[in-house]
Design an enzyme around this catalytic site. Structure first.
Site, short mmCIF file in Angstrom:
data_model
loop_
_atom_site.label_atom_id
_atom_site.label_comp_id
_atom_site.label_asym_id
_atom_site.label_seq_id
_atom_site.Cartn_x
_atom_site.Cartn_y
_atom_site.Cartn_z
N ASP A 182 65.12 23.86 -77.13
CA ASP A 182 63.92 25.07 -76.49
C ASP A 182 63.29 25.34 -77.54
O ASP A 182 63.36 26.20 -77.84
CB ASP A 182 65.30 25.81 -75.96
CG ASP A 182 63.93 26.80 -75.06
OD1 ASP A 182 62.80 26.22 -74.70
OD2 ASP A 182 64.15 28.00 -74.51
N ALA A 183 62.13 24.47 -77.44
CA ALA A 183 61.63 24.85 -79.68
C ALA A 183 60.06 23.76 -79.18
O ALA A 183 60.20 23.67 -80.22
CB ALA A 183 61.99 24.40 -80.24
#
Length: 299
Positions: free
Chosen positions: A55-56
């Site tokens: 989640d980046a």
């Protein structure tokens, strides 16, 4: 099916608080709907996890949009899409608002962190914010791109996540409301709701407050209502229980001699058929066959 944005606005006016269930695909979104939640949260953390990527800011807008569209196509309740930092600058936000609105999504949430962002609850993660001016520009661009004025733009401030304090959070939230945001999401990684409630007590704005109590799970609905919070998002619990349940099953199944050796409680085939509306298709086929017979195509 009614307009999702219009439906969401109506619920905000009529209910003391909205419960939003997190989902990561059409099936989980449908389960959120079946279990009587007010809306679905298409969370970027959960969707990224189902693609097995961090989640980046790894996945593209198009990839996230397709998942959200699948949810819209499957559900009759509003879908709110987590759009991270807006996938770029003001022009990117303008584009995403047009695309998500056309897809039937009820609203989006964008946050005031730099791109690429890292998950807010990541231990020792990099939590750096854009300047207030830069994020205000994104909100203005998004607002000016709306054709459906009921479409919600939720401005998420990460001031508490970044350790900048309640005063900075209030300052930013006020600026975001002035820029045209339709709601403020105040996020915190504290294990109590104390700083979120402090924010609520100091907030003088007129738009709804949204919270995601992942880290302060003991907070009650009554407490949230007492602090004039209008939406609570259970962002990732469906993902985490799915991960846990599948992991336990697969560990047992790999060692099992037969399926009967696995004692995990699983859904029946009929329950899945019902979710898929397989029984409706069967009825529809029979109805078409009857009409064809009446028209003389079948003896």
């Amino acid at each position: 099916m009614s307009n999702g944005s219009e439906q969401l606005r109506k619920k905000i006016k009529e209910k003391s608080i909205l419960k939003i269930g997190g989902a990561f695909d059409a099936m989980s979104a449908k389960l959120v709907e079946i279990n009587d939640f007010d809306a679905v949260w298409a969370g970027s953390f959960a969707i990224s996890a189902t693609h097995a990527v961090p989640d980046a800011s790894i996945m593209t807008m198009t990839e996230f949009l397709q998942v959200a569209k699948n949810m819209v196509d499957s559900c009759d309740i509003p879908i709110i899409a987590d759009c991270d930092t807006g996938f770029g600058g003001p022009s990117n936000v303008s584009h995403l608002v047009k695309q998500y609105e056309q897809a039937g999504v009820a609203g989006i949430s964008i946050e005031d962190k730099i791109f690429p962002k890292q998950n807010s609850l990541l231990k020792n993660g990099k939590q750096e914010l854009l300047s207030e001016k830069e994020f205000v520009a994104k909100i203005i661009a998004g607002k000016e791109s709306k054709t459906n004025q009921d479409f919600l733009i939720i401005a998420r401030t990460e001031a508490l996540i970044a350790g900048l304090g309640v005063d900075e959070a209030i300052k930013r939230a006020t600026a975001y409301e002035n820029a045209g945001a339709d709601a403020i999401l105040i996020h915190s990684k504290s294990n109590t709701p104390k700083e979120v409630f402090e924010f609520c007590n100091l907030w003088k704005g007129q738009i709804p407050i949204v919270v995601v109590p992942t880290s302060y799970g003991s907070v009650t609905i009554d407490e949230l209502i007492e602090h004039d919070i209008k939406m609570v998002i259970y962002a990732n619990q469906t993902l985490r229980i799915a991960h846990k349940a599948m992991s336990l099953l697969l560990k047992k199944l790999e060692k099992a001699n037969s399926l009967n050796d696995v004692d995990e409680e699983i859904s029946s085939m009929e329950e899945i058929f019902e979710l898929q509306k397989m029984f409706e298709i069967h009825s529809q086929e029979k109805d078409i066959e009857r009409k064809l017979r009446n028209m003389g195509y079948i003896n």
